[in-house]
Design a protein around this motif. Structure first.
Motif, short mmCIF file in Angstrom:
data_model
loop_
_atom_site.label_atom_id
_atom_site.label_comp_id
_atom_site.label_asym_id
_atom_site.label_seq_id
_atom_site.Cartn_x
_atom_site.Cartn_y
_atom_site.Cartn_z
N PHE A 141 36.57 40.12 43.36
CA PHE A 141 35.71 40.83 41.96
C PHE A 141 37.09 40.25 40.81
CE2 PHE A 141 36.09 41.71 46.93
CZ PHE A 141 34.37 42.49 46.28
N ARG A 142 36.24 41.11 40.32
CA ARG A 142 37.10 41.06 38.32
C ARG A 142 36.82 42.32 37.47
NH1 ARG A 142 37.53 35.42 36.52
NH2 ARG A 142 37.21 33.85 38.11
N ILE A 143 37.88 42.67 37.82
CA ILE A 143 37.78 43.63 36.29
C ILE A 143 39.31 43.81 35.07
CG2 ILE A 143 37.84 45.94 38.08
CD1 ILE A 143 40.57 46.01 37.98
N ARG A 144 38.91 43.98 34.28
CA ARG A 144 39.72 43.76 32.34
C ARG A 144 40.77 44.85 32.52
NH1 ARG A 144 36.85 41.03 28.71
NH2 ARG A 144 34.40 41.15 28.99
N LEU A 145 42.05 43.96 32.63
CA LEU A 145 43.28 44.80 32.17
C LEU A 145 43.08 45.52 31.16
CD1 LEU A 145 46.23 44.68 32.97
CD2 LEU A 145 46.67 43.58 30.59
N GLU A 146 42.13 45.88 30.50
CA GLU A 146 41.99 47.35 29.80
C GLU A 146 42.11 48.31 30.31
OE1 GLU A 146 41.23 44.25 28.87
OE2 GLU A 146 42.16 43.92 27.11
N GLU A 147 40.79 48.27 31.85
CA GLU A 147 39.98 49.04 32.16
C GLU A 147 41.41 50.13 32.81
OE1 GLU A 147 35.31 48.02 33.21
OE2 GLU A 147 36.24 46.40 32.74
N VAL A 148 42.17 49.33 33.27
CA VAL A 148 42.63 50.29 34.54
C VAL A 148 45.13 50.23 33.72
CG1 VAL A 148 41.79 49.38 36.30
CG2 VAL A 148 43.46 47.85 35.76
N ARG A 149 44.96 49.49 32.64
CA ARG A 149 46.34 49.26 31.92
C ARG A 149 47.08 50.59 31.76
NH1 ARG A 149 47.99 45.87 27.79
NH2 ARG A 149 45.71 45.27 27.09
N GLU A 150 46.08 51.76 31.61
CA GLU A 150 46.80 53.13 31.53
C GLU A 150 46.65 54.25 32.67
OE1 GLU A 150 48.04 54.27 28.68
OE2 GLU A 150 47.54 51.89 27.68
N MET A 151 46.48 53.11 33.90
CA MET A 151 46.42 54.15 35.47
C MET A 151 47.94 53.98 36.36
SD MET A 151 42.96 52.57 37.17
CE MET A 151 40.96 53.15 36.28
N GLY A 152 47.81 55.29 36.09
CA GLY A 152 49.31 55.36 37.28
C GLY A 152 48.77 55.20 38.29
N ALA A 153 50.20 54.80 39.76
CA ALA A 153 49.71 55.38 41.49
C ALA A 153 48.66 55.28 41.80
CB ALA A 153 51.31 54.82 41.66
N GLU A 161 46.11 57.57 40.56
CA GLU A 161 44.64 56.97 39.80
C GLU A 161 44.31 55.28 39.98
OE1 GLU A 161 42.50 56.90 35.66
OE2 GLU A 161 44.45 57.60 35.70
N PHE A 162 45.20 54.67 39.76
CA PHE A 162 44.99 52.86 40.13
C PHE A 162 44.42 53.33 42.35
CE2 PHE A 162 46.24 48.43 41.54
CZ PHE A 162 45.47 48.08 40.89
N ALA A 163 45.54 53.49 43.06
CA ALA A 163 44.79 54.10 44.30
C ALA A 163 43.98 54.33 44.66
CB ALA A 163 45.74 54.56 44.76
N GLN A 171 55.58 49.24 45.20
CA GLN A 171 56.26 50.25 45.92
C GLN A 171 55.34 51.49 45.38
OE1 GLN A 171 58.41 48.09 45.04
NE2 GLN A 171 58.94 46.60 46.78
N ASP A 172 55.13 51.51 44.24
CA ASP A 172 55.02 53.05 43.91
C ASP A 172 53.17 53.07 44.74
OD1 ASP A 172 56.56 53.33 42.05
OD2 ASP A 172 56.31 52.44 41.06
N LEU A 173 52.62 51.82 45.38
CA LEU A 173 51.44 52.52 45.62
C LEU A 173 51.64 52.36 47.30
CD1 LEU A 173 49.47 49.10 44.32
CD2 LEU A 173 49.36 51.94 43.81
N GLY A 174 52.54 52.36 47.18
CA GLY A 174 53.22 52.27 49.51
C GLY A 174 52.80 53.57 49.92
N GLU A 175 52.46 54.87 49.68
CA GLU A 175 52.34 56.21 49.81
C GLU A 175 50.43 55.53 50.23
OE1 GLU A 175 51.32 60.70 47.99
OE2 GLU A 175 52.45 59.56 46.95
N PHE A 176 49.94 54.68 49.64
CA PHE A 176 48.86 55.29 49.93
C PHE A 176 48.30 53.89 50.63
CE2 PHE A 176 49.61 56.60 45.60
CZ PHE A 176 49.23 57.52 45.65
#
Length: 284
Positions: free
Chosen positions: A65-77, A79-81, A111-116
């Motif tokens: 699967f592919r996404i552009r970096l710009e689409e997730v660049r500003e996401m925190g942990a 939001e990204f999760a 490690q910031d994604l370890g909660e999810f």
């Protein structure tokens, strides 16, 4: 390139390898091995030009699967999760490299994604004290260190191109060659190589040249001569793969045709000596 909205929810993916994956080198391969039977690969980032692997799917045996970096660049942990869960509802595990960062100014670590999720972080892999990554492989290719580049890749470096009409002098004056037009790929140092060339699904031993034709029109060319097989009926536009096995010599100018012919004969003999089947690792 897919954007985030084009990744439809996928209920089969339970583990996800995340990264850029240009090269799909031995460090990437180690990461991919940590996936489970329902694993997938999320390629995040801009297209690299030139690229080591314009089509990573050729080297990855998992759904990509592919996404552009710009689409997730500003996401925190968080939001990204949430984004990952919205696309992969059964996702339990993510696998990333030691240098993986995300979020604004690359401020988030795995490690910031370890909660999810369960988070697997792969250790750095080095060869000759050098970290295995895209830039190291590019540098080795440009400087003619093909052996180490291939070691980092875990296979012979391969490019793909389409047959174009050549000068027409090879068959008459030297040896017949397939002349190729290659886009997107990073090219090795100019010179002559022992290679394997694939046409119509079959690999052939070959000797290949890339660089400016210093002894004739000085134009840039990529040519491959298949050993012991006369591939007549060249079709313009047909796809050919060239895998670089060993470097033979640098590009050079010859004062006359006789000297060029003599050197080509030596190059062919050297290629035969280098193309030992047990030492060649190709992508099937």
């Amino acid at each position: 390139m897919k954007n985030t909205s084009s990744i439809s929810p996928n209920n089969s993916i339970t583990s996800l390898c995340i990264g850029k994956f240009d090269g799909v080198h031995i460090a990437h391969q180690a990461l991919l091995l940590q996936s489970d039977v329902n694993g997938g690969v999320l390629i995040v980032g801009m297209d690299h030009t030139p690229s080591l692997t314009p089509k990573q799917e050729d080297f990855i045996n998992l759904p990509v699967f592919r996404i552009r970096l710009e689409e997730v660049r500003e996401m925190g942990a968080g939001e990204f999760a949430a984004f990952l869960c919205s696309r992969f509802p059964k996702l339990k595990k993510i696998i990333v490299g030691y240098d993986f960062r995300f979020g604004k100014n690359r401020s988030c670590v795995p490690q910031d994604l370890g909660e999810f999720f369960e988070v697997c972080v792969m250790d750095e892999i080095c060869l000759d004290g050098i970290s295995v990554h895209r830039q190291a492989i590019l540098s080795d290719l440009v400087h003619g260190n093909l052996e180490r580049a291939n070691q980092m890749l875990g296979r012979c470096y391969e490019i793909k191109g389409h047959i174009i009409k050549g000068q027409g002098r090879g068959r008459e004056e030297c040896v017949p060659t397939l002349n190729l037009e290659v886009d997107q790929y990073a090219l090795p140092k100019s010179g002559v190589y022992a290679t394997m060339s694939k046409r119509r699904g079959v690999w052939y031993q070959s000797v290949s040249f890339l660089g400016h034709r210093l002894s004739s029109d000085r134009s840039f060319a990529i040519e491959t001569h298949v050993l012991d097989v006369d591939l007549d009926g060249d079709e313009v536009g047909e796809c050919v793969s060239v895998a670089f096995v060993a470097f033979i010599r640098s590009n050079q100018r010859f004062e006359n045709l006789a000297l060029l012919q003599t050197q080509i004969a030596k190059d062919i003999q050297k290629a035969r000596e280098l193309l030992i089947p047990s030492s060649i690792c190709l992508q099937s």
